[in-house]
Design an enzyme around this catalytic site. Structure first.
Site, PDB file in Angstrom:
ATOM      1  N   ARG A 176      -2.904  22.089 -13.554  1.00 40.02           N
ATOM      2  CA  ARG A 176      -1.910  21.086 -13.933  1.00 40.02           C
ATOM      3  C   ARG A 176      -2.101  20.651 -15.392  1.00 40.02           C
ATOM      4  NH1 ARG A 176       0.894  16.139 -10.512  1.00 40.02           N
ATOM      5  NH2 ARG A 176       2.134  15.413 -12.258  1.00 40.02           N
TER       6      ARG A 176
ATOM      7  N   HIS B 263       7.953  10.095 -27.715  1.00 37.70           N
ATOM      8  CA  HIS B 263       7.013  10.972 -27.004  1.00 37.70           C
ATOM      9  C   HIS B 263       7.336  12.476 -27.167  1.00 37.70           C
ATOM     10  CE1 HIS B 263       4.089  12.048 -23.944  1.00 37.70           C
ATOM     11  NE2 HIS B 263       5.020  12.761 -23.344  1.00 37.70           N
TER      12      HIS B 263
ATOM     13  N   HIS C 204      -0.614  12.356 -28.197  1.00 38.22           N
ATOM     14  CA  HIS C 204      -1.117  11.013 -27.896  1.00 38.22           C
ATOM     15  C   HIS C 204      -1.825  10.414 -29.111  1.00 38.22           C
ATOM     16  CE1 HIS C 204      -0.925  11.862 -23.296  1.00 38.22           C
ATOM     17  NE2 HIS C 204       0.239  11.503 -23.804  1.00 38.22           N
TER      18      HIS C 204
ATOM     19  N   GLU D 263       9.882  18.672 -24.214  1.00 38.80           N
ATOM     20  CA  GLU D 263       9.192  19.028 -22.968  1.00 38.80           C
ATOM     21  C   GLU D 263       9.760  20.331 -22.385  1.00 38.80           C
ATOM     22  OE1 GLU D 263       6.547  17.354 -21.916  1.00 38.80           O
ATOM     23  OE2 GLU D 263       6.759  15.256 -22.521  1.00 38.80           O
TER      24      GLU D 263
ATOM     25  N   ARG E 283       0.824  -1.225   0.000  1.00 39.96           N
ATOM     26  CA  ARG E 283       0.000   0.000   0.000  1.00 39.96           C
ATOM     27  C   ARG E 283       0.852   1.267   0.000  1.00 39.96           C
ATOM     28  NH1 ARG E 283      -3.193  -3.222   3.373  1.00 39.96           N
ATOM     29  NH2 ARG E 283      -4.981  -3.993   2.214  1.00 39.96           N
TER      30      ARG E 283
ATOM     31  N   LYS F 249       7.430  23.101 -13.193  1.00 40.70           N
ATOM     32  CA  LYS F 249       6.546  21.962 -12.932  1.00 40.70           C
ATOM     33  C   LYS F 249       6.169  21.915 -11.453  1.00 40.70           C
ATOM     34  CE  LYS F 249       5.311  17.290 -13.806  1.00 40.70           C
ATOM     35  NZ  LYS F 249       5.493  16.073 -14.572  1.00 40.70           N
TER      36      LYS F 249
ATOM     37  N   LYS G 181       3.118  11.603 -10.851  1.00 38.67           N
ATOM     38  CA  LYS G 181       2.272  10.755 -11.705  1.00 38.67           C
ATOM     39  C   LYS G 181       3.051   9.484 -12.021  1.00 38.67           C
ATOM     40  CE  LYS G 181      -0.751  13.900 -14.215  1.00 38.67           C
ATOM     41  NZ  LYS G 181      -1.151  14.370 -15.554  1.00 38.67           N
TER      42      LYS G 181
HETATM   43  N1  LIG Z   1       4.963  10.745 -15.062  1.00 37.10           N
HETATM   44  C1  LIG Z   1       4.941  11.838 -15.779  1.00 37.10           C
HETATM   45  O1  LIG Z   1       4.573  12.917 -15.298  1.00 37.10           O
HETATM   46  C2  LIG Z   1       5.433  11.775 -17.196  1.00 37.10           C
HETATM   47  C3  LIG Z   1       5.690  12.962 -17.896  1.00 37.10           C
HETATM   48  C4  LIG Z   1       6.193  12.878 -19.200  1.00 37.10           C
HETATM   49  C5  LIG Z   1       6.444  11.643 -19.769  1.00 37.10           C
HETATM   50  N2  LIG Z   1       6.180  10.511 -19.068  1.00 37.10           N
HETATM   51  C6  LIG Z   1       6.454   9.184 -19.641  1.00 37.10           C
HETATM   52  O2  LIG Z   1       7.857   9.055 -19.838  1.00 37.10           O
HETATM   53  C7  LIG Z   1       8.083   8.051 -20.829  1.00 37.10           C
HETATM   54  C8  LIG Z   1       9.172   8.517 -21.779  1.00 37.10           C
HETATM   55  O3  LIG Z   1      10.348   8.717 -21.043  1.00 37.10           O
HETATM   56  P1  LIG Z   1      11.791   8.711 -21.745  1.00 37.10           P
HETATM   57  O4  LIG Z   1      11.752   9.543 -22.962  1.00 37.10           O
HETATM   58  O5  LIG Z   1      12.772   9.013 -20.674  1.00 37.10           O
HETATM   59  O6  LIG Z   1      11.869   7.217 -22.275  1.00 37.10           O
HETATM   60  P2  LIG Z   1      12.699   5.919 -21.810  1.00 37.10           P
HETATM   61  O7  LIG Z   1      12.640   5.737 -20.363  1.00 37.10           O
HETATM   62  O8  LIG Z   1      12.213   4.820 -22.681  1.00 37.10           O
HETATM   63  O9  LIG Z   1      14.202   6.296 -22.225  1.00 37.10           O
HETATM   64  C9  LIG Z   1      14.518   6.483 -23.586  1.00 37.10           C
HETATM   65  C10 LIG Z   1      15.700   5.591 -23.999  1.00 37.10           C
HETATM   66  O10 LIG Z   1      16.900   6.136 -23.468  1.00 37.10           O
HETATM   67  C11 LIG Z   1      17.660   5.120 -22.791  1.00 37.10           C
HETATM   68  N3  LIG Z   1      18.420   5.806 -21.755  1.00 37.10           N
HETATM   69  C12 LIG Z   1      17.936   6.308 -20.587  1.00 37.10           C
HETATM   70  N4  LIG Z   1      18.903   6.992 -19.948  1.00 37.10           N
HETATM   71  C13 LIG Z   1      20.021   6.911 -20.710  1.00 37.10           C
HETATM   72  C14 LIG Z   1      21.332   7.431 -20.583  1.00 37.10           C
HETATM   73  N5  LIG Z   1      21.679   8.212 -19.570  1.00 37.10           N
HETATM   74  N6  LIG Z   1      22.223   7.142 -21.567  1.00 37.10           N
HETATM   75  C15 LIG Z   1      21.852   6.385 -22.642  1.00 37.10           C
HETATM   76  N7  LIG Z   1      20.626   5.886 -22.824  1.00 37.10           N
HETATM   77  C16 LIG Z   1      19.714   6.152 -21.867  1.00 37.10           C
HETATM   78  C17 LIG Z   1      16.625   4.153 -22.311  1.00 37.10           C
HETATM   79  O11 LIG Z   1      17.183   2.884 -22.090  1.00 37.10           O
HETATM   80  C18 LIG Z   1      15.620   4.160 -23.459  1.00 37.10           C
HETATM   81  O12 LIG Z   1      16.043   3.289 -24.467  1.00 37.10           O
HETATM   82  C19 LIG Z   1       6.755   7.819 -21.522  1.00 37.10           C
HETATM   83  O13 LIG Z   1       6.248   6.576 -21.113  1.00 37.10           O
HETATM   84  C20 LIG Z   1       5.869   8.956 -21.004  1.00 37.10           C
HETATM   85  O14 LIG Z   1       4.512   8.581 -20.938  1.00 37.10           O
HETATM   86  C21 LIG Z   1       5.690  10.555 -17.795  1.00 37.10           C
END
Ligand SMILES: NC(=O)c1ccc[n+]([C@@H]2O[C@H](COP(=O)([O-])OP(=O)(O)OC[C@H]3O[C@@H](n4cnc5c(N)ncnc54)[C@H](O)[C@@H]3O)[C@@H](O)[C@H]2O)c1
Length: 375
Positions: free
Chosen positions: A243, A269, A254, A187, A123, A229, A145
């Protein structure tokens, strides 16, 4: 530049975001202060683990902490039920208890997944975000989130669960492939566009240096993004109002992600967010909400950065405007069938509205698709 701290002052759930080159070296001492147990469970992905896990574990060991890591496959498909189950069961096998701390070490995929696992494990256990992508450092690791995707849509399953600490080490970005870096930059631009025209001016001037590796510019951009943020999350943690501004460009994004089958080879993304921001400004201009020059300025900056700007920059076929609009209607920001759009009165002046003329949206998408097919 020294380390910067952004404080997220949520009652009972306050935490710090520490930003700077080399802050990973603070992980052990900071986590040791947070927990009595001398063992830490780390969730990561294969790529990040291969590059940076040894440094993290060595630092934890220096502070007297043992650690084990679960390295999951890299990529969006990992944000799903099977890997959530695997993570939760693994954390239980690690005997993680209520007072312990789970570490999410990776990009947004790992942060969202491990954060959600921490939210539902016993939990709710505390977790520390150590974001390793630009996107995760400026966005997903902050604000609480967490969640996974459903076959029916992105991020449809999840929980609000704030981290107890965020360590954003900008040196980790040195190993990030340029495309992933620029995706995260989508972003960063979003923050300027939604609420700080001065920051957008600064990005227009410093963006190229930042992308080329300027260490101070990177820290400044991460700090300003996190501060923006944090301010919004402190006003509206669970997205009852303000927000939603953070979703600028996201309803389009999306739909485009769904239309391209979440195929990272075609669209990631942050690229969708950048294209979505350009489309949101185009709709705003055509609706007479902002100046006609604003969309061109947005597009010019994205193009300057070598980013995707138009639907034409997405490889392969896209569905027609009506199908894209249907996909937008499936976004979780829909309430009573009305899509909540984020529109803009100008750069840095975004607002939330359900009152957008669907014909303008359709016309903008139709024109963008026509430009793509050369028709
Ligand atoms: N929770 C939230 O508020 C929020 C906000 C925006 C996006 N998101 C989510 O985030 C996700 C996208 O995140 P992302 O773009 O970080 O994707 P990801 O986590 O898939 O990372 C992208 C790629 O980079 C690689 N990688 C990560 N760090 C690295 C490093 N230091 N050196 C080399 N390679 C590295 C990873 O292995 C992966 O292949 C989506 O699922 C999206 O929905 C969430």
């Amino acid at each position: 530049m020294t380390h910067r701290t952004v404080h997220v002052d949520l009652p009972g759930r306050a935490y710090d975001i520490i930003i700077g080159r080399g802050v990973l070296a603070e992980a052990g001492s900071r986590i040791a202060q947070m927990t009595r147990r001398k063992h830490v469970a780390i969730v990561s992905d294969d790529t990040v683990a291969g590059l940076h896990l040894a440094a993290l574990q060595a630092n934890l060991a220096k502070a007297g902490l043992t650690s084990d890591a679960l390295a999951l496959p890299a990529g969006e498909k990992t944000k799903s039920w099977p890997f959530l189950e695997q993570s939760v069961e693994w954390l239980l096998s690690q005997k993680v208890e209520r007072g312990d701390v789970v570490v999410a070490f990776g990009g947004g995929v790992i942060g969202d997944l491990a954060g959600f696992a921490a939210a539902i494990l016993r939990r709710g256990v505390r977790f520390v975000q150590i974001p390793t992508t630009l996107l995760a450092q400026v966005d997903s690791s902050v604000g609480g989130k967490t969640g996974i995707n459903s076959p029916l849509g992105k991020n449809l399953i999840g929980a609000f669960h704030q981290p107890s600490l965020v360590l954003a080490d900008t040196a980790l970005l040195d190993t990030l492939p340029p495309r992933d870096f620029l995706s995260g930059y989508g972003e960063v631009v979003k923050y300027g566009l939604l609420g700080d025209s001065g920051f957008f001016d600064w990005l227009e001037a410093e963006g190229p240096a930042l992308a080329a590796g300027d260490a101070d510019a990177r820290i400044r951009a991460v700090e300003r993004s996190c501060q923006m943020k944090a301010d919004i999350v402190m006003r509206d943690e669970t997205e009852q109002g303000d927000r939603a501004l953070l979703n600028l460009g996201h309803t389009f994004c999306h739909a485009l992600e769904a239309a391209t089958g979440y195929d990272a080879a075609r669209l990631v993304h942050g690229e969708g967010v950048a294209i979505g921001c350009a489309l949101a400004f185009e709709v705003s201009a055509r609706a007479g909400l902002c100046a006609q020059e604003d969309p061109s300025r947005v597009r010019a900056h994205l193009a300057d950065m070598g980013m995707k700007v138009d639907l034409a920059d997405i490889a392969g076929d896209l569905p027609d405007a009506d199908t894209l609009m249907d996909l937008m209607g499936q976004d979780k920001k829909v309430e009573n069938g009305r899509i909540n759009f984020i529109m803009a009165h100008g750069i840095g002046k975004a607002f939330v509205t359900a009152d957008v003329d669907r014909e303008i949206v359709r016309a903008v998408l139709t024109d963008a698709l026509r430009a793509k097919t050369g028709g």
